[in-house]
Enzyme design. Structure first.
Site, PDB file in Angstrom:
ATOM      1  N   TYR A  55     -22.170  90.306  63.934  1.00  0.00           N
ATOM      2  CA  TYR A  55     -22.380  88.921  63.331  1.00  0.00           C
ATOM      3  C   TYR A  55     -23.558  88.034  63.997  1.00  0.00           C
ATOM      4  O   TYR A  55     -24.302  87.331  63.126  1.00  0.00           O
ATOM      5  CB  TYR A  55     -21.216  88.245  62.700  1.00  0.00           C
ATOM      6  N   ASP A  98     -25.479  84.575  53.805  1.00  0.00           N
ATOM      7  CA  ASP A  98     -26.742  84.004  54.484  1.00  0.00           C
ATOM      8  C   ASP A  98     -26.839  82.516  54.090  1.00  0.00           C
ATOM      9  O   ASP A  98     -25.870  82.258  53.167  1.00  0.00           O
ATOM     10  CB  ASP A  98     -27.847  84.958  54.004  1.00  0.00           C
ATOM     11  N   HIS A 113     -17.303  84.640  50.417  1.00  0.00           N
ATOM     12  CA  HIS A 113     -16.984  85.565  51.605  1.00  0.00           C
ATOM     13  C   HIS A 113     -17.223  84.864  52.901  1.00  0.00           C
ATOM     14  O   HIS A 113     -17.650  85.551  54.004  1.00  0.00           O
ATOM     15  CB  HIS A 113     -17.912  86.827  51.351  1.00  0.00           C
ATOM     16  N   SER A 182     -23.435  95.188  43.551  1.00  0.00           N
ATOM     17  CA  SER A 182     -22.972  96.372  43.091  1.00  0.00           C
ATOM     18  C   SER A 182     -21.485  96.292  42.247  1.00  0.00           C
ATOM     19  O   SER A 182     -21.622  97.371  41.386  1.00  0.00           O
ATOM     20  CB  SER A 182     -22.790  97.579  44.142  1.00  0.00           C
ATOM     21  N   ASN A 206     -30.240  93.274  37.833  1.00  0.00           N
ATOM     22  CA  ASN A 206     -30.092  94.019  39.115  1.00  0.00           C
ATOM     23  C   ASN A 206     -31.070  94.818  39.170  1.00  0.00           C
ATOM     24  O   ASN A 206     -31.859  95.140  38.016  1.00  0.00           O
ATOM     25  CB  ASN A 206     -28.851  94.526  38.953  1.00  0.00           C
TER      26      ASN A 206
END
Ligand code: OAD
Length: 236
Positions: A55, A98, A113, A182, A206
């Protein structure tokens, strides 16, 4: 139809053209780093230094001058401002850790997340802004006895941030747009169905089709398809 409640879900694909690697594509992060080593609480317990390093490397990349929000991030910020000014509702749920949506200027963001530029106190659960390297030597200032800090990332087996808020906005949406994901990781992967069952129009933007269940799909690089789609929506 005029959409009032718009929810956008983003994944790693929206940041790919800003130079940030996705997870499951060819040359994706999970090719070099087994998920169970760097994205589970058990992996962290086994080898914390490896996890800190993984990380740290990704956090450091965010300080690189070449990593900036791209046209897809920017149009979402523009769309939010305009849609809110017209009296609409907008929420951006991102799986990305990010800071590119924040830097582009979106306001209503759920970073489900977690975030790279944040450290998490393992005892109090407090998130602390963090832009430098994080190691096992760093401790919090929130507990009476300073506790260890870990990356503020939701690992597999952990509950995403603001999950109730996510389901709330998704189930009230009249337009749900999934961008650059995805659709392999739940619960985020289930939002489309919730939105659809609640009557929303569902759209996928996408590089490639991930499911035929969306009502509409536009395929190509995010800087093209996201910009086209939201420009058209703003012209309505
Ligand atoms: P994935 O790597 O699974 O999927 C990225 C998606 O973006 C794929 O469908 C690509 O086809 C698409 N894509 C790639 N480049 C693109 C581009 N330039 N424009 C548009 N689309 C593009 O990433 P996520 O779906 O975000 O979680 O992964 C979900 C979660 O799995 C992540 O948040 C991460 C990971 O494990 C944690 O680490 C907790």
């Amino acid at each position: 139809m005029e959409f009032k409640r718009v929810v956008v879900l983003t994944g790693a694909g929206i940041s790919a053209e800003s130079g940030i690697r996705t997870f499951r594509d060819q040359n994706g992060l999970w090719e070099d780093h087994p998920v169970e080593d760097v994205a589970t609480p058990e992996g962290f317990q086994r080898n914390p230094n490896l996890v800190y390093q993984f990380y740290n490397m990704r956090r450091a990349q965010l300080l690189d001058a070449s990593v900036v929000p791209n046209a897809a991030h920017q149009i979402l910020a523009e769309f939010e401002a305009e849609h809110i000014a017209r009296g609409g509702h907008f929420t951006l749920i991102t799986q990305n850790v990010d800071n590119l949506h924040q830097r582009a200027g979106n306001q209503r963001i759920i970073a489900m997340h977690g975030q790279l530029q944040s450290a998490l106190c393992s005892v109090s659960g407090l998130s602390i802004p963090w832009t430098n390297d994080l190691t096992a030597e760093h401790h919090c200032q929130c507990c009476e006895t300073p506790s260890s800090l870990r990356p503020d990332i939701v690992w597999f087996g952990e509950v995403p941030y603001q999950l109730d808020d996510c389901f709330e906005v998704v189930s009230k949406a009249d337009l749900f747009v999934s961008i650059g994901t995805s659709g392999k990781v739940y619960p985020a992967a289930g939002f489309m169905q919730v939105a659809q069952e609640s009557g929303a129009e569902t759209v996928e933007l996408n590089l490639e089709k991930t499911s035929s269940a969306f009502d509409q799909g536009y395929y190509g690089p995010a800087t093209e398809v996201v910009v086209d789609f939201f420009s058209r929506l703003m012209q309505r």
